[in-house]
Design a protein around this motif. Structure first.
Motif, PDB file in Angstrom:
ATOM      1  N   ALA A  35      -2.355   2.865  13.751  1.00 59.69           N
ATOM      2  CA  ALA A  35      -1.034   2.370  13.389  1.00 59.69           C
ATOM      3  C   ALA A  35      -0.976   1.892  11.947  1.00 59.69           C
ATOM      4  O   ALA A  35       0.084   1.959  11.306  1.00 59.69           O
ATOM      5  N   LEU A  36      -2.082   1.428  11.416  1.00 58.93           N
ATOM      6  CA  LEU A  36      -2.116   0.954  10.033  1.00 58.93           C
ATOM      7  C   LEU A  36      -1.891   2.079   9.025  1.00 58.93           C
ATOM      8  O   LEU A  36      -1.538   1.828   7.879  1.00 58.93           O
ATOM      9  N   ARG A  37      -2.108   3.328   9.459  1.00 54.44           N
ATOM     10  CA  ARG A  37      -1.964   4.471   8.556  1.00 54.44           C
ATOM     11  C   ARG A  37      -0.533   4.931   8.383  1.00 54.44           C
ATOM     12  O   ARG A  37      -0.236   5.745   7.518  1.00 54.44           O
ATOM     13  N   GLY A  38       0.363   4.424   9.222  1.00 55.73           N
ATOM     14  CA  GLY A  38       1.759   4.846   9.145  1.00 55.73           C
ATOM     15  C   GLY A  38       2.391   4.453   7.821  1.00 55.73           C
ATOM     16  O   GLY A  38       2.018   3.457   7.199  1.00 55.73           O
ATOM     17  N   GLU A  39       3.369   5.240   7.391  1.00 56.08           N
ATOM     18  CA  GLU A  39       4.002   5.020   6.086  1.00 56.08           C
ATOM     19  C   GLU A  39       4.621   3.630   5.978  1.00 56.08           C
ATOM     20  O   GLU A  39       4.462   2.950   4.959  1.00 56.08           O
ATOM     21  N   VAL A  40       5.299   3.163   7.026  1.00 54.29           N
ATOM     22  CA  VAL A  40       5.931   1.845   6.992  1.00 54.29           C
ATOM     23  C   VAL A  40       4.878   0.756   6.851  1.00 54.29           C
ATOM     24  O   VAL A  40       5.012  -0.163   6.035  1.00 54.29           O
ATOM     25  N   SER A  41       3.802   0.864   7.622  1.00 58.58           N
ATOM     26  CA  SER A  41       2.728  -0.123   7.552  1.00 58.58           C
ATOM     27  C   SER A  41       2.053  -0.101   6.185  1.00 58.58           C
ATOM     28  O   SER A  41       1.836  -1.151   5.571  1.00 58.58           O
ATOM     29  N   MET A  42       1.725   1.076   5.690  1.00 62.22           N
ATOM     30  CA  MET A  42       1.052   1.200   4.398  1.00 62.22           C
ATOM     31  C   MET A  42       1.915   0.636   3.271  1.00 62.22           C
ATOM     32  O   MET A  42       1.430  -0.118   2.429  1.00 62.22           O
ATOM     33  N   GLU A  43       3.201   0.995   3.267  1.00 61.30           N
ATOM     34  CA  GLU A  43       4.085   0.504   2.210  1.00 61.30           C
ATOM     35  C   GLU A  43       4.258  -1.012   2.310  1.00 61.30           C
ATOM     36  O   GLU A  43       4.262  -1.710   1.294  1.00 61.30           O
ATOM     37  N   GLY A  44       4.367  -1.532   3.519  1.00 57.04           N
ATOM     38  CA  GLY A  44       4.515  -2.978   3.707  1.00 57.04           C
ATOM     39  C   GLY A  44       3.309  -3.752   3.206  1.00 57.04           C
ATOM     40  O   GLY A  44       3.449  -4.775   2.515  1.00 57.04           O
ATOM     41  N   ILE A  45       2.112  -3.268   3.519  1.00 59.90           N
ATOM     42  CA  ILE A  45       0.890  -3.938   3.071  1.00 59.90           C
ATOM     43  C   ILE A  45       0.736  -3.805   1.560  1.00 59.90           C
ATOM     44  O   ILE A  45       0.396  -4.768   0.869  1.00 59.90           O
ATOM     45  N   ALA A  46       1.025  -2.625   1.030  1.00 58.46           N
ATOM     46  CA  ALA A  46       0.935  -2.424  -0.425  1.00 58.46           C
ATOM     47  C   ALA A  46       1.891  -3.371  -1.146  1.00 58.46           C
ATOM     48  O   ALA A  46       1.534  -3.980  -2.159  1.00 58.46           O
ATOM     49  N   GLU A  47       3.098  -3.510  -0.623  1.00 58.30           N
ATOM     50  CA  GLU A  47       4.089  -4.414  -1.235  1.00 58.30           C
ATOM     51  C   GLU A  47       3.607  -5.868  -1.191  1.00 58.30           C
ATOM     52  O   GLU A  47       3.735  -6.604  -2.163  1.00 58.30           O
ATOM     53  N   LEU A  48       3.042  -6.286  -0.070  1.00 57.77           N
ATOM     54  CA  LEU A  48       2.491  -7.646   0.040  1.00 57.77           C
ATOM     55  C   LEU A  48       1.427  -7.904  -1.017  1.00 57.77           C
ATOM     56  O   LEU A  48       1.423  -8.939  -1.664  1.00 57.77           O
ATOM     57  N   LEU A  49       0.524  -6.949  -1.177  1.00 54.39           N
ATOM     58  CA  LEU A  49      -0.549  -7.109  -2.150  1.00 54.39           C
ATOM     59  C   LEU A  49      -0.050  -7.055  -3.581  1.00 54.39           C
ATOM     60  O   LEU A  49      -0.574  -7.746  -4.457  1.00 54.39           O
ATOM     61  N   ARG A  50       0.976  -6.242  -3.836  1.00 55.37           N
ATOM     62  CA  ARG A  50       1.531  -6.174  -5.194  1.00 55.37           C
ATOM     63  C   ARG A  50       2.212  -7.484  -5.573  1.00 55.37           C
ATOM     64  O   ARG A  50       2.113  -7.943  -6.700  1.00 55.37           O
ATOM     65  N   ARG A  51       2.910  -8.113  -4.609  1.00 60.54           N
ATOM     66  CA  ARG A  51       3.643  -9.351  -4.869  1.00 60.54           C
ATOM     67  C   ARG A  51       2.732 -10.570  -4.923  1.00 60.54           C
ATOM     68  O   ARG A  51       3.088 -11.567  -5.522  1.00 60.54           O
ATOM     69  N   SER A  52       1.593 -10.500  -4.278  1.00 65.44           N
ATOM     70  CA  SER A  52       0.708 -11.657  -4.150  1.00 65.44           C
ATOM     71  C   SER A  52       0.248 -12.134  -5.515  1.00 65.44           C
ATOM     72  O   SER A  52      -0.082 -11.357  -6.396  1.00 65.44           O
ATOM     73  N   GLN A  53       0.187 -13.436  -5.652  1.00 62.68           N
ATOM     74  CA  GLN A  53      -0.319 -14.007  -6.899  1.00 62.68           C
ATOM     75  C   GLN A  53      -1.390 -14.951  -6.535  1.00 62.68           C
ATOM     76  O   GLN A  53      -2.122 -15.567  -6.927  1.00 62.68           O
TER      77      GLN A  53
END
Length: 148
Positions: free
Chosen positions: A130-148
Motif C-alpha cells: 500500500a505504501l507504493r501507491g501514488e497517493v501514499s507516495m505523494e503524501g509522504i514525499a510532501e510531508l518530508l518536503r515540508r518538514s523542517q
C-alpha cells in the motif's frame, strides 16, 4: 577534536585509547576499525570520535568525515578484498554511539541472502504494498518536503 565522550561506551573507550582495536584508517573526526564480530573478512566499523547516538545528530563536518572515511575504507576493500560490493548501513541502537557497518559482500553470502530475503519481504505484505501507491507516495514525499 574528540569532544564529549560517555563513560562505559566501548567506542568512546576505543577513541580514547582505553580499549584495544584494529585501526584501519582515521581522520581528525572519525575512526575506522575492524569489527570484532565480523560478518565477513574485512568487516569494518566507522565511528565518530565524539559520542553521538544517531548519525543524523552529527555536525555537518562530522557527517562529512564519517562518510568520507567510509568511502576511503570501502574503496580499499574493493581494491584488496575484491568483494562484489561493500554493504553499508548505519547503526546506533545496540551500542548507542553512531557507527557505520562496512561489510565486504559476495553473491550468496550471509548478508547477500539476508538482503535478498528482506527485499522479497518488502514486495509482499499488503501494508508495505500500500505504501507504493501514488497517493501514499505523494503524501509522504510532501510531508518530508515540508518538514523542517
Amino acid at each position: 577534536m574528540v569532544g564529549i565522550n560517555v563513560e562505559g561506551c566501548i567506542f568512546c573507550d576505543i577513541v580514547e585509547g582505553k580499549a584495544p582495536c584494529y585501526k584501519v584508517y582515521e581522520d581528525e573526526l572519525s575512526l575506522a576499525i575492524l569489527d570484532i564480530n565480523p560478518f565477513s573478512k574485512g568487516h569494518c566499523l566507522v565511528i565518530p570520535k565524539r559520542h553521538v547516538p544517531w548519525w543524523h545528530e552529527l555536525t555537518d563536518d562530522e557527517n562529512a568525515s564519517l562518510f568520507g572515511v567510509a568511502k576511503v575504507v570501502a574503496e580499499r576493500m574493493m581494491e584488496t578484498l575484491k568483494p562484489d560490493f561493500v554493504c553499508m548501513y548505519a547503526r546506533g541502537r545496540r551500542i548507542p554511539h553512531t557507527h557505520i557497518f562496512l561489510v565486504p559482500t559476495y553473491v550468496g553470502d550471509v548478508l547477500d541472502r539476508f538482503f535478498n530475503a528482506l527485499e522479497l519481504f518488502q514486495e509482499s505484505p499488503p501494508e508495505l504494498t500500500a505504501l507504493r501507491g501514488e497517493v501514499s507516495m505523494e503524501g509522504i514525499a510532501e510531508l518530508l518536503r515540508r518538514s523542517q
